[in-house]
Scaffold this motif. Structure first.
Motif, PDB file in Angstrom:
ATOM      1  N   MET A   1     -16.866  18.163   7.859  1.00 34.42           N
ATOM      2  CA  MET A   1     -15.803  17.630   7.028  1.00 34.42           C
ATOM      3  C   MET A   1     -16.288  16.367   6.345  1.00 34.42           C
ATOM      4  O   MET A   1     -17.170  15.683   6.820  1.00 34.42           O
ATOM      5  CB  MET A   1     -14.574  17.305   7.870  1.00 34.42           C
ATOM      6  N   ALA A   2     -15.666  16.050   5.237  1.00 36.66           N
ATOM      7  CA  ALA A   2     -15.963  14.830   4.489  1.00 36.66           C
ATOM      8  C   ALA A   2     -14.743  13.923   4.560  1.00 36.66           C
ATOM      9  O   ALA A   2     -13.606  14.387   4.649  1.00 36.66           O
ATOM     10  CB  ALA A   2     -16.292  15.174   3.050  1.00 36.66           C
ATOM     11  N   TYR A   3     -14.998  12.634   4.518  1.00 41.57           N
ATOM     12  CA  TYR A   3     -13.928  11.645   4.627  1.00 41.57           C
ATOM     13  C   TYR A   3     -14.079  10.622   3.509  1.00 41.57           C
ATOM     14  O   TYR A   3     -15.184  10.295   3.094  1.00 41.57           O
ATOM     15  CB  TYR A   3     -14.005  10.923   5.979  1.00 41.57           C
ATOM     16  N   ARG A   4     -12.935  10.111   3.030  1.00 43.76           N
ATOM     17  CA  ARG A   4     -12.926   9.047   2.034  1.00 43.76           C
ATOM     18  C   ARG A   4     -11.876   8.034   2.452  1.00 43.76           C
ATOM     19  O   ARG A   4     -10.737   8.383   2.732  1.00 43.76           O
ATOM     20  CB  ARG A   4     -12.620   9.596   0.648  1.00 43.76           C
ATOM     21  N   TYR A   5     -12.273   6.772   2.487  1.00 40.35           N
ATOM     22  CA  TYR A   5     -11.389   5.691   2.922  1.00 40.35           C
ATOM     23  C   TYR A   5     -10.823   4.957   1.709  1.00 40.35           C
ATOM     24  O   TYR A   5     -11.531   4.675   0.743  1.00 40.35           O
ATOM     25  CB  TYR A   5     -12.182   4.714   3.799  1.00 40.35           C
ATOM     26  N   TRP A   6      -9.543   4.651   1.763  1.00 39.68           N
ATOM     27  CA  TRP A   6      -8.851   3.842   0.747  1.00 39.68           C
ATOM     28  C   TRP A   6      -8.368   2.567   1.425  1.00 39.68           C
ATOM     29  O   TRP A   6      -7.683   2.611   2.441  1.00 39.68           O
ATOM     30  CB  TRP A   6      -7.636   4.581   0.199  1.00 39.68           C
ATOM     31  N   CYS A   7      -8.688   1.406   0.850  1.00 36.63           N
ATOM     32  CA  CYS A   7      -8.274   0.120   1.406  1.00 36.63           C
ATOM     33  C   CYS A   7      -6.767  -0.054   1.251  1.00 36.63           C
ATOM     34  O   CYS A   7      -6.190   0.330   0.231  1.00 36.63           O
ATOM     35  CB  CYS A   7      -8.998  -1.020   0.690  1.00 36.63           C
ATOM     36  N   GLY A   8      -6.137  -0.661   2.244  1.00 37.47           N
ATOM     37  CA  GLY A   8      -4.703  -0.914   2.188  1.00 37.47           C
ATOM     38  C   GLY A   8      -4.349  -2.212   1.489  1.00 37.47           C
ATOM     39  O   GLY A   8      -3.189  -2.492   1.229  1.00 37.47           O
ATOM     40  N   GLU A   9      -5.363  -3.027   1.156  1.00 29.51           N
ATOM     41  CA  GLU A   9      -5.126  -4.334   0.565  1.00 29.51           C
ATOM     42  C   GLU A   9      -5.495  -4.407  -0.917  1.00 29.51           C
ATOM     43  O   GLU A   9      -4.970  -5.246  -1.643  1.00 29.51           O
ATOM     44  CB  GLU A   9      -5.930  -5.401   1.323  1.00 29.51           C
ATOM     45  N   PRO A  35     -11.259 -11.020   5.464  1.00 27.55           N
ATOM     46  CA  PRO A  35     -11.690 -11.398   6.817  1.00 27.55           C
ATOM     47  C   PRO A  35     -10.561 -11.739   7.781  1.00 27.55           C
ATOM     48  O   PRO A  35     -10.731 -11.611   8.990  1.00 27.55           O
ATOM     49  CB  PRO A  35     -12.587 -12.610   6.580  1.00 27.55           C
ATOM     50  N   GLU A  36      -9.407 -12.133   7.294  1.00 23.47           N
ATOM     51  CA  GLU A  36      -8.305 -12.530   8.173  1.00 23.47           C
ATOM     52  C   GLU A  36      -7.362 -11.368   8.518  1.00 23.47           C
ATOM     53  O   GLU A  36      -6.411 -11.550   9.263  1.00 23.47           O
ATOM     54  CB  GLU A  36      -7.495 -13.650   7.512  1.00 23.47           C
ATOM     55  N   ILE A  37      -7.632 -10.190   7.967  1.00 22.14           N
ATOM     56  CA  ILE A  37      -6.715  -9.054   8.126  1.00 22.14           C
ATOM     57  C   ILE A  37      -7.380  -7.962   8.948  1.00 22.14           C
ATOM     58  O   ILE A  37      -8.553  -7.638   8.758  1.00 22.14           O
ATOM     59  CB  ILE A  37      -6.296  -8.497   6.745  1.00 22.14           C
ATOM     60  N   PHE A  38      -6.621  -7.348   9.864  1.00 19.19           N
ATOM     61  CA  PHE A  38      -7.111  -6.218  10.644  1.00 19.19           C
ATOM     62  C   PHE A  38      -7.315  -5.026   9.709  1.00 19.19           C
ATOM     63  O   PHE A  38      -6.451  -4.745   8.877  1.00 19.19           O
ATOM     64  CB  PHE A  38      -6.107  -5.867  11.749  1.00 19.19           C
ATOM     65  N   PRO A  39      -8.446  -4.298   9.805  1.00 17.01           N
ATOM     66  CA  PRO A  39      -8.701  -3.165   8.907  1.00 17.01           C
ATOM     67  C   PRO A  39      -7.563  -2.144   8.907  1.00 17.01           C
ATOM     68  O   PRO A  39      -7.067  -1.742   9.955  1.00 17.01           O
ATOM     69  CB  PRO A  39      -9.982  -2.550   9.455  1.00 17.01           C
ATOM     70  N   GLY A  40      -7.175  -1.745   7.724  1.00 19.33           N
ATOM     71  CA  GLY A  40      -6.110  -0.765   7.555  1.00 19.33           C
ATOM     72  C   GLY A  40      -6.436   0.165   6.409  1.00 19.33           C
ATOM     73  O   GLY A  40      -7.590   0.338   6.052  1.00 19.33           O
ATOM     74  N   GLY A  41      -5.430   0.707   5.806  1.00 15.90           N
ATOM     75  CA  GLY A  41      -5.626   1.655   4.718  1.00 15.90           C
ATOM     76  C   GLY A  41      -5.433   3.070   5.220  1.00 15.90           C
ATOM     77  O   GLY A  41      -4.814   3.308   6.257  1.00 15.90           O
ATOM     78  N   GLN A  42      -5.987   4.008   4.479  1.00 12.96           N
ATOM     79  CA  GLN A  42      -5.845   5.406   4.886  1.00 12.96           C
ATOM     80  C   GLN A  42      -7.151   6.144   4.677  1.00 12.96           C
ATOM     81  O   GLN A  42      -7.985   5.744   3.867  1.00 12.96           O
ATOM     82  CB  GLN A  42      -4.713   6.079   4.121  1.00 12.96           C
ATOM     83  N   VAL A  43      -7.308   7.214   5.413  1.00 15.73           N
ATOM     84  CA  VAL A  43      -8.501   8.045   5.314  1.00 15.73           C
ATOM     85  C   VAL A  43      -8.073   9.417   4.833  1.00 15.73           C
ATOM     86  O   VAL A  43      -7.155  10.027   5.371  1.00 15.73           O
ATOM     87  CB  VAL A  43      -9.230   8.146   6.673  1.00 15.73           C
ATOM     88  N   GLU A  44      -8.753   9.884   3.811  1.00 14.07           N
ATOM     89  CA  GLU A  44      -8.494  11.198   3.235  1.00 14.07           C
ATOM     90  C   GLU A  44      -9.561  12.156   3.772  1.00 14.07           C
ATOM     91  O   GLU A  44     -10.715  11.766   3.946  1.00 14.07           O
ATOM     92  CB  GLU A  44      -8.641  11.050   1.717  1.00 14.07           C
ATOM     93  N   THR A  45      -9.207  13.383   4.051  1.00 12.14           N
ATOM     94  CA  THR A  45     -10.178  14.351   4.562  1.00 12.14           C
ATOM     95  C   THR A  45     -10.314  15.531   3.614  1.00 12.14           C
ATOM     96  O   THR A  45      -9.397  15.865   2.880  1.00 12.14           O
ATOM     97  CB  THR A  45      -9.778  14.880   5.953  1.00 12.14           C
TER      98      THR A  45
END
Length: 75
Positions: A1-9, A35-45
């Motif tokens: 599978m392939a994955y693509r990450y989108w930043c939440g910020e 740097p002050e924010i916990f990693p978030g966003g979404q991952v597309e598959t």
């Protein structure tokens, strides 16, 4: 599978990669840009293989080879 990450910020997104590559790029992005924010966003598959090399270049190459073969067969 392939994955693509989108930043939440912000508008950052990765290309289609393996899961571990996407996780690494997400962490690197948040460390550098947020740097002050916990990693978030979404991952597309996607069910395709991110390491396969299929594209227009291969199709064009195949068509050129067929045209060369057809031209060499003409007398």
């Amino acid at each position: 599978m392939a994955y693509r990450y989108w930043c939440g910020e912000c508008g950052f997104r990765t290309g289609w990669l393996t899961e571990s590559q996407v996780e690494r790029q997400q962490t690197e992005h948040y460390t550098a840009r947020h740097p002050e924010i916990f990693p978030g966003g979404q991952v597309e598959t996607d069910r395709r293989n991110p390491n396969r090399a299929v594209g227009c270049a291969q199709l064009v190459g195949l068509l050129v080879m067929i045209l060369i073969l057809a031209a060499s067969c003409r007398r």
